[in-house]
Every structure is written in C-alpha cells, then in structure tokens.
Design an enzyme around this catalytic site. Structure first.
Site, PDB file in Angstrom:
ATOM      1  N   ASP A  70      31.854  35.274  44.683  1.00  0.00           N
ATOM      2  CA  ASP A  70      32.777  36.343  44.348  1.00  0.00           C
ATOM      3  C   ASP A  70      32.027  37.244  43.346  1.00  0.00           C
ATOM      4  OD1 ASP A  70      35.353  37.626  43.881  1.00  0.00           O
ATOM      5  OD2 ASP A  70      35.307  36.609  41.945  1.00  0.00           O
ATOM      6  N   ASP A 107      33.581  40.154  40.942  1.00  0.00           N
ATOM      7  CA  ASP A 107      34.280  40.401  39.680  1.00  0.00           C
ATOM      8  C   ASP A 107      34.737  39.076  39.062  1.00  0.00           C
ATOM      9  OD1 ASP A 107      35.912  41.727  37.680  1.00  0.00           O
ATOM     10  OD2 ASP A 107      37.629  41.370  38.976  1.00  0.00           O
TER      11      ASP A 107
HETATM   12  P1  B16 Z   1      38.399  47.698  44.327  1.00  0.00           P
HETATM   13  P2  B16 Z   1      36.545  40.258  43.447  1.00  0.00           P
HETATM   14  C1  B16 Z   1      38.392  42.161  43.133  1.00  0.00           C
HETATM   15  O1  B16 Z   1      37.061  41.743  43.054  1.00  0.00           O
HETATM   16  C2  B16 Z   1      38.989  42.256  41.747  1.00  0.00           C
HETATM   17  O2  B16 Z   1      39.048  40.971  41.138  1.00  0.00           O
HETATM   18  C3  B16 Z   1      40.391  42.819  41.848  1.00  0.00           C
HETATM   19  O3  B16 Z   1      40.954  42.935  40.551  1.00  0.00           O
HETATM   20  C4  B16 Z   1      40.333  44.188  42.538  1.00  0.00           C
HETATM   21  O4  B16 Z   1      41.628  44.743  42.686  1.00  0.00           O
HETATM   22  C5  B16 Z   1      39.679  44.011  43.915  1.00  0.00           C
HETATM   23  O5  B16 Z   1      38.385  43.456  43.747  1.00  0.00           O
HETATM   24  C6  B16 Z   1      39.550  45.341  44.665  1.00  0.00           C
HETATM   25  O6  B16 Z   1      38.653  46.156  43.971  1.00  0.00           O
HETATM   26  O7  B16 Z   1      39.568  48.470  43.796  1.00  0.00           O
HETATM   27  O8  B16 Z   1      37.103  48.003  43.601  1.00  0.00           O
HETATM   28  O9  B16 Z   1      38.253  47.819  45.828  1.00  0.00           O
HETATM   29  O10 B16 Z   1      37.043  39.349  42.354  1.00  0.00           O
HETATM   30  O11 B16 Z   1      37.090  39.904  44.834  1.00  0.00           O
HETATM   31  O12 B16 Z   1      35.047  40.440  43.423  1.00  0.00           O
HETATM   32 MG    MG Z   2      36.913  37.475  41.075  1.00  0.00          MG
END
Ligand code: B16
Ligand code: MG
Length: 212
Positions: A9, A11
């Site tokens: 993953d 974030d």
């Molecule tokens: P975006 P991950 C996720 O990343 C985030 O944890 C989540 O908070 C966010 O809404 C989602 O990506 C979408 O992100 O707006 O940049 O498309 O933890 O799956 O790496």
């Molecule tokens: Mg994450």
C-alpha cells in the site's frame, strides 16, 4: 524466500501522505461548514476519494447533487496536489528504502497496490518513479478496498498468483481486501490489530524477519 511478490500500500506504508489528505479534506469541510477531525480522517485510510467524501458528508445537513459532489472532490484533490508539491525524496525514510532494496536483493518482486489516483505523482516526488516492478492504483480499478481488485490486479501485473504474494497495509479495509483476495497480509499501525492479519508488524523493517 517465503513470498515471490510483495504488494505495498502507498499512503501510510511507503510514505505519509495521510496528513496532507487530512489538511485538504479539513479545508473543504470547513468551507462547507461540516465537522471533521483526525478520528474521522482515520476512517478514510485506503478508501477512494468519492467514498471518503461520502463519509465526510455523513455530518452534513445539506444534501448535495452528484455534480456538486464531483466538484467538491475535485476541489479537495487540487488542494491535496498542491500540498504534494512539498514532498521530496527526503520524505522517503531510510528504513523503508533499505528494506525495499533488501527484499528485492533477496529475490522478491515488488509492487504497489494503492487506492490513490495520485500514486505515480507521489512515487516520483519521493524518488521512487520507475522503482517498482508493477503499479496497481486508483486509475486501474473500479472497486476500492475492502474489495480485493487493486491487489488482484497487482498480482496479475507481477504474473503471480495471490498465494505467492504478501500484501503490506496500514488500513483495516486494506487487510479485509487482502483476505478477500486470498493474500496473506502484513499490518502496520491499526492494521496490525486486524483479527485476520497474518503478520502484525511494529516497524516496516519487521518485514525482513518474515522473509528470512
Ligand atoms: P486519491 P492508499 C488512499 O491511499 C488513501 O489512504 C485514502 O485516504 C485516499 O482517499 C485514497 O488513497 C484515494 O486517494 O484521492 O489520491 O485518489 O492507502 O490506498 O495508498
Ligand atoms: Mg494506506
């Protein structure tokens, strides 16, 4: 080597964009007069942009049209991308980079499995553009975590079956997704306490102990 592929993953695992997500959603929530705090923000981990907006709007007295919601999500993304400009390769920790290098040297294929549509931008900001063997992200999926699609696609891109891959996650929804897809899961942060996590981790470098 126990796993032929490792799917990370982004974030909350490879880097800490979670605070930038928080700041951007907070700016939007303040503008529309909806209460939002760090605890609600925790529910957004691994959840897609539109699904995150729906969680924030649970506290809204006003109902919004789909077009208004699109606009709000776009506005948040603009604020978020502006904040991402602050990121540099110094935002990639030595521990994460050294562990990734060591796992690769031990023979594992490395992939990203992230819900974010900003994955490639973030990877290039922190100096990892072109580093991973495969990237599955918000741009190639129709269902977000806890659906396993993002990880199933990552395994497919690596040319490996799920049982040969380990998923590394910080979100409960991410471990749910791993389990649903038939993957073993390593959990950091709150994901370490998921009842179905295969390997609870205290630190990212704890991955080396699994693999040795
Ligand atoms: P975006 P991950 C996720 O990343 C985030 O944890 C989540 O908070 C966010 O809404 C989602 O990506 C979408 O992100 O707006 O940049 O498309 O933890 O799956 O790496
Ligand atoms: Mg994450």
């Amino acid at each position: 080597m126990k796993y032929k592929g490792i799917i990370f993953d982004l974030d909350g695992v490879i880097c800490f964009t979670d605070h930038y997500h928080y700041l951007a959603w907070k700016a939007l929530a303040d503008e529309i007069g909806v209460y939002f705090d760090e605890t609600i923000n925790n529910r957004l981990r691994g959840v897609s942009r539109m699904a995150s907006l729906e969680i924030i709007l649970e506290r809204s007295e006003k109902a919004y049209t789909p077009a208004e919601k699109e606009q709000m999500a776009e506005k948040k993304n603009g604020i978020y991308r502006k904040l991402l400009e602050k990121m540099t390769p110094t935002d990639l920790s030595g521990e994460v980079k050294e562990t990734l290098d060591a796992l690769r040297a031990a023979g594992a294929k490395l992939a990203i499995g992230s819900s974010s549509k900003n994955t490639k931008l973030i990877l290039s900001r922190i100096g990892l553009g072109g580093y991973f063997d495969a990237i599955s992200d918000g741009t190639n999926i129709t269902h977000s975590k806890p659906d396993p699609e993002v990880f199933t696609k990552a395994a497919e891109f690596l040319g490996l079956p799920p049982q040969d891959c380990l998923v590394v996650e910080d979100a409960l929804a991410g471990i749910d997704a791993a389990v649903a897809g038939g993957f073993d899961g390593a959990g950091l942060g709150e994901a370490a306490s998921h009842p179905k996590v295969t390997w609870p981790l205290k630190t990212f470098s704890g991955l080396m102990a699994i693999e040795s």
